[in-house]
Design a protein around this motif. Structure first.
Motif, PDB file in Angstrom:
ATOM      1  N   ALA A  70      -5.284   2.890  -4.864  1.00 11.79           N
ATOM      2  CA  ALA A  70      -6.265   1.860  -4.523  1.00 11.79           C
ATOM      3  C   ALA A  70      -6.788   1.171  -5.785  1.00 11.79           C
ATOM      4  CB  ALA A  70      -7.417   2.476  -3.734  1.00 11.79           C
ATOM      5  N   ILE A  87      -4.045  -1.127  -7.097  1.00  9.88           N
ATOM      6  CA  ILE A  87      -3.911  -2.344  -6.294  1.00  9.88           C
ATOM      7  C   ILE A  87      -5.000  -3.342  -6.666  1.00  9.88           C
ATOM      8  CG2 ILE A  87      -4.100  -3.289  -3.966  1.00  9.88           C
ATOM      9  CD1 ILE A  87      -1.421  -1.954  -4.551  1.00  9.88           C
ATOM     10  N   ASP A  88      -6.213  -2.844  -6.885  1.00  8.68           N
ATOM     11  CA  ASP A  88      -7.307  -3.726  -7.312  1.00  8.68           C
ATOM     12  C   ASP A  88      -6.981  -4.373  -8.655  1.00  8.68           C
ATOM     13  OD1 ASP A  88      -8.775  -3.156  -5.049  1.00  8.68           O
ATOM     14  OD2 ASP A  88     -10.040  -1.651  -6.014  1.00  8.68           O
ATOM     15  N   SER A  97      -4.327  -7.069  -8.085  1.00 13.74           N
ATOM     16  CA  SER A  97      -4.911  -8.211  -7.375  1.00 13.74           C
ATOM     17  C   SER A  97      -5.745  -9.063  -8.329  1.00 13.74           C
ATOM     18  CB  SER A  97      -5.776  -7.718  -6.211  1.00 13.74           C
ATOM     19  OG  SER A  97      -5.004  -7.031  -5.252  1.00 13.74           O
ATOM     20  N   GLU A 143      -1.658 -11.157  -0.926  1.00 10.43           N
ATOM     21  CA  GLU A 143      -1.226 -11.227   0.467  1.00 10.43           C
ATOM     22  C   GLU A 143      -0.474  -9.971   0.908  1.00 10.43           C
ATOM     23  OE1 GLU A 143       1.033 -14.769   0.914  1.00 10.43           O
ATOM     24  OE2 GLU A 143      -0.632 -16.119   0.387  1.00 10.43           O
ATOM     25  N   TYR A 144       0.147  -9.244  -0.038  1.00 11.22           N
ATOM     26  CA  TYR A 144       0.843  -8.029   0.361  1.00 11.22           C
ATOM     27  C   TYR A 144       0.342  -6.790  -0.396  1.00 11.22           C
ATOM     28  CZ  TYR A 144       3.789  -9.113  -3.748  1.00 11.22           C
ATOM     29  OH  TYR A 144       4.246  -9.417  -5.001  1.00 11.22           O
ATOM     30  N   ALA A 145      -0.903  -6.882  -0.918  1.00  8.58           N
ATOM     31  CA  ALA A 145      -1.497  -5.751  -1.627  1.00  8.58           C
ATOM     32  C   ALA A 145      -1.653  -4.533  -0.715  1.00  8.58           C
ATOM     33  CB  ALA A 145      -2.848  -6.150  -2.214  1.00  8.58           C
ATOM     34  N   ASP A 146      -2.088  -4.765   0.519  1.00  6.92           N
ATOM     35  CA  ASP A 146      -2.249  -3.652   1.459  1.00  6.92           C
ATOM     36  C   ASP A 146      -0.918  -2.970   1.735  1.00  6.92           C
ATOM     37  OD1 ASP A 146      -4.937  -4.131   1.613  1.00  6.92           O
ATOM     38  OD2 ASP A 146      -4.839  -5.291   3.471  1.00  6.92           O
ATOM     39  N   GLU A 147       0.147  -3.771   1.873  1.00 13.50           N
ATOM     40  CA  GLU A 147       1.471  -3.206   2.103  1.00 13.50           C
ATOM     41  C   GLU A 147       1.930  -2.394   0.890  1.00 13.50           C
ATOM     42  OE1 GLU A 147       6.078  -4.608   3.078  1.00 13.50           O
ATOM     43  OE2 GLU A 147       4.491  -6.104   2.822  1.00 13.50           O
ATOM     44  N   LYS A 155       0.062  -0.730  -1.174  1.00 12.96           N
ATOM     45  CA  LYS A 155      -0.637   0.558  -1.163  1.00 12.96           C
ATOM     46  C   LYS A 155      -0.003   1.507  -0.160  1.00 12.96           C
ATOM     47  CE  LYS A 155      -5.138   2.785  -0.808  1.00 12.96           C
ATOM     48  NZ  LYS A 155      -4.595   3.927  -0.045  1.00 12.96           N
ATOM     49  N   ILE A 156       0.341   0.998   1.006  1.00 13.32           N
ATOM     50  CA  ILE A 156       0.979   1.827   2.032  1.00 13.32           C
ATOM     51  C   ILE A 156       2.311   2.380   1.519  1.00 13.32           C
ATOM     52  CG2 ILE A 156       2.074   1.779   4.314  1.00 13.32           C
ATOM     53  CD1 ILE A 156      -0.071  -0.272   5.139  1.00 13.32           C
TER      54      ILE A 156
END
Length: 270
Positions: free
Chosen positions: A47, A50-51, A54, A64-68, A70-71
């Motif tokens: 996390a 990713i921050d 970003s 736009e694909y930061a959440d992906e 992380k997954i």
């Protein structure tokens, strides 16, 4: 315990190359999509990283694909924690991303009894009548993803357990880098070092002409210039430094900063 072999890589291109080459074997191929050559690494936290990414290009495409991302990163670490009959780890110390990813992976392993490595730093021996009169020669690339399928199949034959002295050395290297916890790491003379964030600024600036040029072209040329011997960093980081130079007034831009393909840059008059 899972049957077969789990092949572990540290880039999406590396995973694709290994998966394609070994498609007829009973195996699983996974990759860490997170480039540990840049960003905070102590402690490793997806996390937080990713921050960081970003923030490199606020409002850019990465968000736009930061959440992906992380997954995918979390799924990688969950997968490597599962037991397999055998695990083969692919990396090259010519790639900052692969080397750093390997070091983080190794630091998390309590049991190496079922783990082998394919270290492609020094390449593999190739033979072919069309080259050097059929005499053996060395095939050296700066990343797993740049290898042909037949090279990967041949390289698999070099898979071996790590020696105790190698384990001690790699742990020490990663401990030093984690203590420094810089936002950029670079390869120099085969060693991985922490570096200042502006390390590549002069190289980038030198590729920006006095007339308008696509930012994507500048970043692409910078990647090529920095990858003569090692794969040092990715396009996202270089683009973030290009935008920094814009903010500092060194160069000017027109277009949409959201994506490098939508932006043009040129030198400011001195």
């Amino acid at each position: 315990m899972h049957t077969g072999t789990q092949h572990i890589t540290f880039s999406d291109s590396g995973r694709g190359a290994v998966r394609h080459a070994l498609k007829n074997t009973e195996c699983t191929v996974i990759s860490l999509p997170d480039d540990l050559g840049v960003g905070p690494i102590h402690p490793y936290d997806s996390a937080t990283r990713i921050d960081f990414f970003s923030g490199l290009c606020p409002g850019g495409e990465f968000a736009e694909y930061a959440d992906e991302m992380k997954i995918l990163s979390d799924a990688f670490w969950e997968s490597v924690s599962e037991p397999y009959e055998k695990k083969v780890v692919w990396f090259s110390r010519r790639s900052t991303m692969e080397y750093a990813g390997f070091l983080e992976f190794l630091s998390c392993q309590d049991d190496l009894s079922r783990i082998e490595v394919v270290d492609l730093t020094d390449g593999i021996t190739g033979e072919g009548a069309e080259m050097y009169g059929g005499k053996p020669y060395r095939i050296v690339t700066d990343a797993i993803g740049a290898m042909k399928p037949e090279w990967i199949v041949a390289a698999l034959g070099t898979s071996r357990p790590l020696r105790e002295d190698e384990i001690v050395y790699y742990h020490a290297v990663w401990a030093r880098l984690q203590d420094e916890n810089a936002n950029l790491r670079t390869l120099w003379r085969g060693q991985l070092y922490s570096a200042e964030e502006d390390l590549y600024d002069d190289s980038i600036c030198g590729l920006v002409p006095g007339e308008w040029r696509s930012a994507a072209r500048v970043v692409g040329e910078a990647l090529g210039k920095l990858s003569d011997e090692y794969h040092q960093t990715g396009d996202l980081y270089l683009y973030s430094r290009l935008l920094y130079l814009v903010d500092m007034g060194t160069i000017t831009c027109r277009g949409d900063k959201k994506a490098m393909r939508l932006l043009e840059v040129k030198q400011n008059p001195r």
